[in-house]
Enzyme design. Structure first.
Site, mmCIF file in Angstrom:
data_model
loop_
_atom_site.group_PDB
_atom_site.id
_atom_site.type_symbol
_atom_site.label_atom_id
_atom_site.label_comp_id
_atom_site.label_asym_id
_atom_site.label_seq_id
_atom_site.Cartn_x
_atom_site.Cartn_y
_atom_site.Cartn_z
ATOM 1 N N ASP A 24 19.264 -9.843 -48.657
ATOM 2 C CA ASP A 24 18.210 -9.870 -48.068
ATOM 3 C C ASP A 24 17.503 -9.237 -48.351
ATOM 4 O OD1 ASP A 24 15.547 -10.627 -46.553
ATOM 5 O OD2 ASP A 24 16.939 -9.531 -44.618
ATOM 6 N N CYS A 63 -2.555 -3.272 -46.043
ATOM 7 C CA CYS A 63 -3.789 -4.369 -45.846
ATOM 8 C C CYS A 63 -4.344 -4.839 -47.499
ATOM 9 C CB CYS A 63 -5.071 -3.795 -44.958
ATOM 10 S SG CYS A 63 -4.938 -2.866 -43.910
ATOM 11 N N GLY A 117 -3.663 1.232 -47.220
ATOM 12 C CA GLY A 117 -3.327 2.973 -47.384
ATOM 13 C C GLY A 117 -3.419 3.884 -45.913
ATOM 14 N N CYS A 134 7.062 5.175 -42.363
ATOM 15 C CA CYS A 134 6.318 5.680 -43.987
ATOM 16 C C CYS A 134 4.851 5.526 -43.053
ATOM 17 C CB CYS A 134 6.020 3.665 -44.506
ATOM 18 S SG CYS A 134 4.693 4.274 -45.412
ATOM 19 N N CYS A 165 4.444 3.408 -54.133
ATOM 20 C CA CYS A 165 5.539 2.834 -53.030
ATOM 21 C C CYS A 165 6.557 1.150 -53.929
ATOM 22 C CB CYS A 165 4.164 1.714 -52.254
ATOM 23 S SG CYS A 165 5.400 0.994 -51.223
ATOM 24 N N GLY A 199 -2.150 -9.006 -44.673
ATOM 25 C CA GLY A 199 -2.730 -8.874 -42.816
ATOM 26 C C GLY A 199 -3.442 -9.611 -42.827
ATOM 27 N N TYR A 204 9.333 -5.325 -50.768
ATOM 28 C CA TYR A 204 8.997 -7.178 -49.922
ATOM 29 C C TYR A 204 7.440 -6.768 -50.057
ATOM 30 C CZ TYR A 204 8.174 -8.539 -45.500
ATOM 31 O OH TYR A 204 7.935 -9.694 -44.454
ATOM 32 N N CYS A 229 10.194 6.503 -47.001
ATOM 33 C CA CYS A 229 11.094 5.713 -46.621
ATOM 34 C C CYS A 229 12.296 5.666 -46.302
ATOM 35 C CB CYS A 229 10.259 3.885 -45.538
ATOM 36 S SG CYS A 229 10.489 3.328 -47.618
ATOM 37 N N CYS A 235 6.907 6.466 -54.496
ATOM 38 C CA CYS A 235 6.732 6.843 -52.918
ATOM 39 C C CYS A 235 7.848 6.204 -52.656
ATOM 40 C CB CYS A 235 5.478 7.055 -51.966
ATOM 41 S SG CYS A 235 6.265 7.527 -50.458
ATOM 42 N N SER A 274 11.829 -13.487 -48.496
ATOM 43 C CA SER A 274 11.826 -12.639 -48.822
ATOM 44 C C SER A 274 13.119 -12.272 -49.636
ATOM 45 C CB SER A 274 11.662 -11.631 -48.151
ATOM 46 O OG SER A 274 12.506 -11.493 -47.227
HETATM 47 P P1 5GP Z 1 15.754 -6.081 -39.567
HETATM 48 O O1 5GP Z 1 15.355 -7.611 -38.728
HETATM 49 O O2 5GP Z 1 16.722 -5.381 -39.578
HETATM 50 O O3 5GP Z 1 15.019 -5.222 -37.710
HETATM 51 O O4 5GP Z 1 14.286 -6.705 -40.666
HETATM 52 C C1 5GP Z 1 14.581 -6.333 -42.188
HETATM 53 C C2 5GP Z 1 13.434 -8.301 -41.872
HETATM 54 O O5 5GP Z 1 12.165 -8.060 -42.446
HETATM 55 C C3 5GP Z 1 13.851 -8.758 -43.274
HETATM 56 O O6 5GP Z 1 14.170 -10.416 -43.829
HETATM 57 C C4 5GP Z 1 12.980 -8.561 -44.162
HETATM 58 O O7 5GP Z 1 12.699 -9.217 -45.744
HETATM 59 C C5 5GP Z 1 11.808 -7.766 -43.122
HETATM 60 N N1 5GP Z 1 10.249 -7.013 -43.606
HETATM 61 C C6 5GP Z 1 10.812 -5.842 -44.042
HETATM 62 N N2 5GP Z 1 10.279 -4.784 -44.222
HETATM 63 C C7 5GP Z 1 8.800 -6.013 -43.570
HETATM 64 C C8 5GP Z 1 7.546 -5.490 -42.533
HETATM 65 O O8 5GP Z 1 7.470 -4.234 -43.468
HETATM 66 N N3 5GP Z 1 6.939 -6.474 -42.267
HETATM 67 C C9 5GP Z 1 7.196 -7.535 -42.278
HETATM 68 N N4 5GP Z 1 6.504 -8.689 -41.626
HETATM 69 N N5 5GP Z 1 8.813 -7.714 -42.651
HETATM 70 C C10 5GP Z 1 9.168 -6.970 -42.942
HETATM 71 MG MG MG Z 2 13.303 -11.441 -44.773
#
Ligand code: 5GP
Ligand code: MG
Length: 494
Positions: free
Chosen positions: A366, A14, A116, A403, A252, A41, A258, A457, A454, A299
Site C-alpha cells: 500500500d 483541493c 493549501g 499536516c 509536499c 476534493g 497519494y 507528516c 515538506c 493507490s
Molecule cells: P489507514 O487505513 O491506515 O488509516 O489509511 C491508509 C489508507 O488510506 C491507504 O490505503 C491510503 O491509500 C489511504 N490514504 C492515505 N492518505 C489519505 C488521504 O489523505 N486521503 C484519502 N482519501 N486516503 C488516504
Molecule cells: Mg489506498
C-alpha cells in the site's frame, strides 16, 4: 474551536483551475478540468467567470457532476474564469467555505480558488477586521481575498499580489480571476502543485496536468515557487513575474505518494514513474520472498508493480496478482465516526480473491498507513482466506505527525505510527513482517533532498512556521481511504 477544527479554520486539500480563452466561454473547459481534479476534493465544486466587468458564480456542495446542470454552465458567461473542488472535512459541512470565493470591491471583482493552508490566518483576519473588512467564513481563503482586495486599492496588480504574498504565510496555490485577468500564484516554497497549460485557443492553470490533458492541451511547465503567472485576456499567452525568491522549496512529497493522479506531472516528474520507483526502492530496502505480490487498489498499484518488477529482475520467484478487489461504490471510510463503521467499510470495499491467496505467502503493498485500519483489516481478511504469511510493505515512511500545510491528517493520537516503533505496529496489525520506505529513498525518487521537501507528516518538522497552530489538532481526517475511487470517478487514483 467550532466543530473541533484547528484555530486557522478548515484545512483543505483541493483542486484549483483558471482559464483564459480567446472567444469561447470558459465555463465548459473549467467544468471538464474540475472533473479531472475531482480526486482532490469531493465536498463542493464551483466556477466563477468574468464577462467584461460582470462576474458570474456557481458554487455548490457535492461532486462536479452533481453541482452543475447544463443551464448553470450557460449562465457562466465570459472567456475567463477560475474553478475549485474542495476536499471534504470532517464535522459539519460548511457551504460558506466552498469556493471559488468571490468578492466585489471598489476597484473591481475577484474570484479566488485556494489549495493549501495559511499559518497566520488568525493574525491577518484580526487586522483586516479592525480596518473594516467583514468576513463571512472562518476560512483562510477569504483572508487572502480581502488582503488582495485591500492591496489592489493602493497598488497595481503585480505589486498588490507581491504585497499579499509578503503578508500571507503558509502553503498556497491560487488561481485568481481579477475582472477578466486570470492569475496563478504559487507560494514561495511551492508546497502545493500548480502548472500552466496551452490550449488551442487559450491558456489554463491547474493543480495537476491531468486537467490539461483532458482538454487536449499541452503542459507548458509548473508554476515556479514564488511566481505570479498572468494569463493574457485574449488567451494569447502569459506573463511571468518572480515575485518572491527563497533558497529552499518545500514540495509536499505526499502529493506524489497519494494525492495526485498517477497520470499527472508534478514539478517535472510523472507521478506514476515516481510511485513505481518508490516501489522498486521498497524492494531494494526491504524486499521479502513470497509467492505473490498484491497491490491494495488503487493507490498501491504503481508501487506494487515497481516492487514486483524489481523483485523479478533479481530472480525472485514472485508473481504479481490483483488479489484484492475493490468496490468503487463504498462511501468515505475515513469520515465515518466510529472505528467499527470504518472497519465494516473496509470489509465492504476490499474483498480478497481466495484462489489467488489460499496456501500462499503474500506481500501486500500500500502507499501509506494512517490509522492502520486498512492494513489491520487486510491482514485478517487474507489470513481468513488461507494466506500462509502476510507481509506488509508501505511505499512511504511512517506518518507520525499531522499536516498543517493543506492535508487534513488524523490527529496525532489517531496515527498508528506516532510514537510507535515499526515492530509494535507490525504486532498491532498482526502481519508477519512490516516495512516502510525510508525518507532518503523518497527524496531520491523525487530527485530532491530532504531540505527541499515538506516532510512534516513523517518527521514532525515543518518548513513553515506553524506557531499558533495547535500542535495536536483534533481534526478527524476526512474521507481517506480512496477519495476519488469511492466516488466512482474514473481514472483517478484512489
Ligand atoms: P489507514 O487505513 O491506515 O488509516 O489509511 C491508509 C489508507 O488510506 C491507504 O490505503 C491510503 O491509500 C489511504 N490514504 C492515505 N492518505 C489519505 C488521504 O489523505 N486521503 C484519502 N482519501 N486516503 C488516504
Ligand atoms: Mg489506498
Amino acid at each position: 474551536m467550532p466543530d473541533g477544527r484547528h484555530p486557522d479554520g478548515p484545512t483543505e486539500k483541493c483542486g484549483v483551475v483558471g482559464v483564459s480563452l480567446d472567444e469561447r466561454d470558459a465555463a465548459r473547459p473549467l467544468y471538464y478540468a474540475l472533473y479531472a481534479l475531482q480526486h482532490r476534493g469531493q465536498e463542493s465544486a464551483g466556477i466563477v467567470t468574468h464577462d467584461g466587468f460582470q462576474q458570474h458564480s456557481h458554487v455548490e456542495m457535492g461532486l462536479v457532476g452533481d453541482a452543475f446542470e447544463a443551464e448553470d454552465l450557460e449562465t457562466l458567461k465570459g472567456a475567463t474564469g477560475v474553478g475549485h473542488v474542495r476536499y471534504p472535512t470532517a464535522g459539519s459541512v460548511n457551504s460558506s467555505c466552498a469556493q471559488p470565493f468571490s468578492v466585489s470591491f471598489k476597484s473591481g471583482s475577484l474570484g479566488l480558488s485556494h489549495n493549501g493552508n495559511l499559518v497566520n490566518t488568525a493574525e491577518l483576519r484580526e487586522e483586516l477586521a479592525a480596518s473594516g473588512h467583514a468576513f463571512t467564513s472562518d476560512g483562510d481563503t477569504e483572508v487572502i481575498a480581502h488582503e488582495l482586495a485591500r492591496n489592489l486599492l493602493e497598488a497595481d496588480l503585480i505589486r498588490a499580489v507581491k504585497r499579499t504574498m509578503n503578508r500571507i504565510h503558509g502553503s498556497y496555490s491560487l488561481t485568481i480571476a481579477h475582472d477578466d485577468t486570470v492569475l496563478g500564484v504559487r507560494d514561495p516554497q511551492g508546497n502545493r502543485p500548480l502548472c500552466i497549460g496551452e490550449l488551442d485557443d487559450g491558456y489554463i492553470l491547474a493543480s495537476e496536468s491531468a486537467a490539461i490533458d483532458v482538454l487536449d492541451g499541452e503542459l507548458v511547465r509548473d508554476v515556479r515557487p514564488g511566481e505570479l503567472v498572468v494569463l493574457e485576456g485574449d488567451g494569447a499567452g502569459f506573463d511571468s513575474y518572480q515575485l518572491v525568491e527563497r533558497d529552499n522549496t518545500a514540495h509536499c512529497f505526499f502529493e506524489h505518494v497519494y494525492f495526485a493522479r498517477p497520470d499527472s506531472r508534478i514539478d517535472g516528474q510523472l507521478v506514476y514513474d515516481v510511485r513505481r520507483e518508490l516501489g522498486r526502492q521498497l524492494w531494494v530496502e526491504s524486499g521479502v520472498e513470497s509467492d505473490v505480490v498484491l497491490p491494495v487498489p488503487d493507490s498501491g498499484r504503481a508501487f506494487a508493480s515497481g516492487y514486483a518488477e524489481a523483485a523479478q529482475a533479481e530472480g525472485a520467484e514472485v508473481s504479481f496478482a490483483e488479489g484484492l478487489m475493490k468496490n468503487r461504490y463504498v462511501g468515505r471510510t475515513f469520515i465515518m465516526p466510529t472505528q467499527d463503521a470504518r472497519e465494516r467499510a473496509v470489509r465492504l470495499k476490499l474483498n480478497p480473491i481466495r484462489d489467488v491467496v489460499e496456501g500462499k505467502t503474500v506481500t501486500v503493498i500500500d502507499d501509506s498507513i494512517v490509522r492502520g485500519t486498512t492494513s489491520t483489516q487486510l491482514v485478517e481478511l487474507l489470513r481468513d482466506v488461507g494466506a500462509e504469511e502476510v507481509h506488509m510493505r508501505i511505499g512511504a515512511p511512517p506518518i507520525v505527525a499531522p499536516c498543517y500545510m493543506g492535508i487534513d491528517m488524523a490527529s496525532r493520537e489517531e496515527l498508528i505510527a506516532a510514537g510507535c516503533e515499526t515492530d509494535a505496529i507490525r504486532e498491532d496489525i498482526d502481519a508477519d513482517s512490516l516495512a516502510y520506505l525510508s525518507i532518503d529513498a523518497v527524496a531520491e525518487a523525487l530527485d530532491s533532498t530532504r531540505a527541499d521537501l515538506c516532510l512534516g507528516c513523517v518527521t514532525g518538522e515543518y518548513p513553515y512556521d506553524i506557531q499558533g497552530e495547535s500542535t495536536d489538532r483534533d481534526v478527524i481526517r476526512p474521507d481517506i481511504g480512496d477519495a476519488a475511487g469511492d466516488t466512482g470517478v474514473a481514472g483517478s487514483d484512489d
